[in-house]
Design an enzyme around this catalytic site. Structure first.
Site, PDB file in Angstrom:
ATOM      1  N   ASN A  55     -11.072  -2.776  -5.207  1.00  0.00           N
ATOM      2  CA  ASN A  55     -10.310  -1.835  -6.039  1.00  0.00           C
ATOM      3  C   ASN A  55     -10.999  -1.519  -7.373  1.00  0.00           C
ATOM      4  O   ASN A  55     -10.617  -0.566  -8.060  1.00  0.00           O
ATOM      5  CB  ASN A  55      -8.880  -2.338  -6.279  1.00  0.00           C
ATOM      6  CG  ASN A  55      -7.975  -2.201  -5.058  1.00  0.00           C
ATOM      7  OD1 ASN A  55      -7.090  -3.022  -4.824  1.00  0.00           O
ATOM      8  ND2 ASN A  55      -8.184  -1.157  -4.248  1.00  0.00           N
ATOM      9  N   ASP A  78       0.824  -1.213   0.000  1.00  0.00           N
ATOM     10  CA  ASP A  78       0.000   0.000   0.000  1.00  0.00           C
ATOM     11  C   ASP A  78       0.859   1.265   0.000  1.00  0.00           C
ATOM     12  O   ASP A  78       1.959   1.277   0.546  1.00  0.00           O
ATOM     13  CB  ASP A  78      -0.921  -0.019   1.236  1.00  0.00           C
ATOM     14  CG  ASP A  78      -2.084   0.957   1.096  1.00  0.00           C
ATOM     15  OD1 ASP A  78      -2.372   1.401  -0.039  1.00  0.00           O
ATOM     16  OD2 ASP A  78      -2.703   1.286   2.124  1.00  0.00           O
TER      17      ASP A  78
HETATM   18  C1  IPE Z   1      -5.510  -2.724  -0.096  1.00  0.00           C
HETATM   19  O1  IPE Z   1      -5.175  -1.401  -0.236  1.00  0.00           O
HETATM   20  C2  IPE Z   1      -5.440  -3.421  -1.425  1.00  0.00           C
HETATM   21  C3  IPE Z   1      -4.129  -3.554  -2.038  1.00  0.00           C
HETATM   22  C4  IPE Z   1      -3.000  -3.119  -1.571  1.00  0.00           C
HETATM   23  C5  IPE Z   1      -4.100  -4.254  -3.295  1.00  0.00           C
HETATM   24  P1  IPE Z   1      -6.257  -0.247  -0.481  1.00  0.00           P
HETATM   25  O2  IPE Z   1      -5.482   0.994  -0.643  1.00  0.00           O
HETATM   26  O3  IPE Z   1      -7.146  -0.627  -1.602  1.00  0.00           O
HETATM   27  O4  IPE Z   1      -7.108  -0.262   0.864  1.00  0.00           O
HETATM   28  P2  IPE Z   1      -7.957   0.900   1.543  1.00  0.00           P
HETATM   29  O5  IPE Z   1      -8.942   1.360   0.519  1.00  0.00           O
HETATM   30  O6  IPE Z   1      -7.018   1.983   1.921  1.00  0.00           O
HETATM   31  O7  IPE Z   1      -8.580   0.269   2.733  1.00  0.00           O
HETATM   32  C1  IPE Z   2      -1.679   0.099  -3.302  1.00  0.00           C
HETATM   33  O1  IPE Z   2      -1.420   1.461  -3.408  1.00  0.00           O
HETATM   34  C2  IPE Z   2      -1.859  -0.554  -4.645  1.00  0.00           C
HETATM   35  C3  IPE Z   2      -3.231  -0.974  -4.945  1.00  0.00           C
HETATM   36  C4  IPE Z   2      -4.257  -0.843  -4.177  1.00  0.00           C
HETATM   37  C5  IPE Z   2      -3.420  -1.599  -6.228  1.00  0.00           C
HETATM   38  P1  IPE Z   2      -2.592   2.519  -3.453  1.00  0.00           P
HETATM   39  O2  IPE Z   2      -2.960   2.741  -4.884  1.00  0.00           O
HETATM   40  O3  IPE Z   2      -3.695   2.093  -2.571  1.00  0.00           O
HETATM   41  O4  IPE Z   2      -1.865   3.797  -2.880  1.00  0.00           O
HETATM   42  P2  IPE Z   2      -2.488   4.850  -1.883  1.00  0.00           P
HETATM   43  O5  IPE Z   2      -2.997   4.095  -0.690  1.00  0.00           O
HETATM   44  O6  IPE Z   2      -3.591   5.542  -2.607  1.00  0.00           O
HETATM   45  O7  IPE Z   2      -1.343   5.740  -1.545  1.00  0.00           O
HETATM   46 MG    MG Z   3      -4.092   2.366  -0.616  1.00  0.00          MG
END
Ligand code: IPE
Ligand code: IPE
Ligand code: MG
Length: 256
Positions: free
Chosen positions: A85, A37
């Site tokens: 997602n 993340d």
């Molecule tokens: C969890 O991260 C999913 C992945 C890293 C693939 P998210 O960024 O989607 O989770 P939330 O929305 O902050 O809970």
């Molecule tokens: C995690 O990084 C990757 C996926 C969820 C695919 P994010 O895209 O959630 O990055 P932040 O949380 O918005 O910084």
């Molecule tokens: Mg994220």
């Protein structure tokens, strides 16, 4: 030829000089699961589009797997795309699909050479483009006999979806209520023989689980480093394992 780091570990040797001396070789977690993340924030802080953050996360993924191999971790699971997602803007979703497809093409041979078995956990539903499924199948097929380490990519994965899919499968088999127990449910998870994660590492300082491996993390140790995923390196994994070794796992019982 596949390296066998486990053999090295069994002889009491770590080859990577970056591994801290304090790491106890006899207490390496069997399964580490990561929530990759912070990609979007990493990019925003640089004035870049969010998708550049996902691209930069590839290096972190590969380095983390290398670190797992150095330590002799046998199972590593990476959250790449959640069932939630799909709520992201269509162009980010499209990018992530294409990115995961091309990542597999770029990396499958080197992972195969390192003895990594690549697998996927998640729903193969209509939303995942067919060519992405094809690359996933190819990578899994290519690496299926490897045993040094199993890298499970949680893709279109949701912990609730996994439990629901397991329940559906049990009902379809006509299992009687008195035969339903933890063992029966586990048998219907995506990868029944996968050991539960000992350690879950979620980067970017978010302290939540976000529907990851809900059944499997019942007694996992959770660690939330502040580092954003694209900056994560094997040394961060080594730190997480050190922290894991400082924890005392009780499973509801009392200290020995
Ligand atoms: C969890 O991260 C999913 C992945 C890293 C693939 P998210 O960024 O989607 O989770 P939330 O929305 O902050 O809970
Ligand atoms: C995690 O990084 C990757 C996926 C969820 C695919 P994010 O895209 O959630 O990055 P932040 O949380 O918005 O910084
Ligand atoms: Mg994220």
């Amino acid at each position: 030829m596949a390296r066998n780091r486990r053999g090295d570990k069994d002889r009491g040797l770590f080859l990577d000089p970056l591994i801290p001396d304090e790491i106890d070789r006899s207490r390496i977690p069997t399964h580490v699961a990561c929530v990759m993340d912070g990609n979007g924030r990493w990019a925003s802080r640089r004035g870049l589009p969010r998708t550049d953050g996902h691209a930069a996360g590839e290096e972190a993924l590969v380095d983390a797997v290398d670190g797992a191999l150095e330590l002799g971790i046998e199972w590593i699971t990476m959250y790449a795309f959640s069932t939630e997602n799909w709520r992201r803007p269509a162009d980010e979703v499209r990018y992530l699909m294409g990115f995961n497809e091309s990542l597999l093409m770029r990396r499958r041979d080197e992972l195969n050479d390192k003895g990594v078995r690549i697998r996927f956990a998640g729903r193969r539903d209509w939303r995942v483009p067919r060519r992405v499924l094809k690359r996933m199948d190819e990578a899994a097929e290519l690496t299926k006999d490897n045993r040094t380490c199993t890298l499970t990519m949680a893709f279109n994965y949701g912990g609730r979806a996994e439990i629901i899919d397991a329940v559906k499968a049990m009902v379809a088999e006509g299992i009687k209520p008195d035969k339903i127990d933890e063992r029966a449910l586990r048998k219907h998870l995506y990868w029944p023989e996968m050991p539960d994660p000992d350690l879950v590492v979620r980067t970017s300082g978010e302290h939540r689980v976000s529907n990851y491996l809900l059944w499997e993390i019942a007694y996992s140790e959770l660690i939330f480093p502040d580092v954003l995923w694209p900056d994560f390196r094997r040394t961060d994994l080594y730190e997480a394992v050190l922290e894991f070794q400082r924890r005392e796992r009780r499973y509801g019982g009392l200290e020995e």
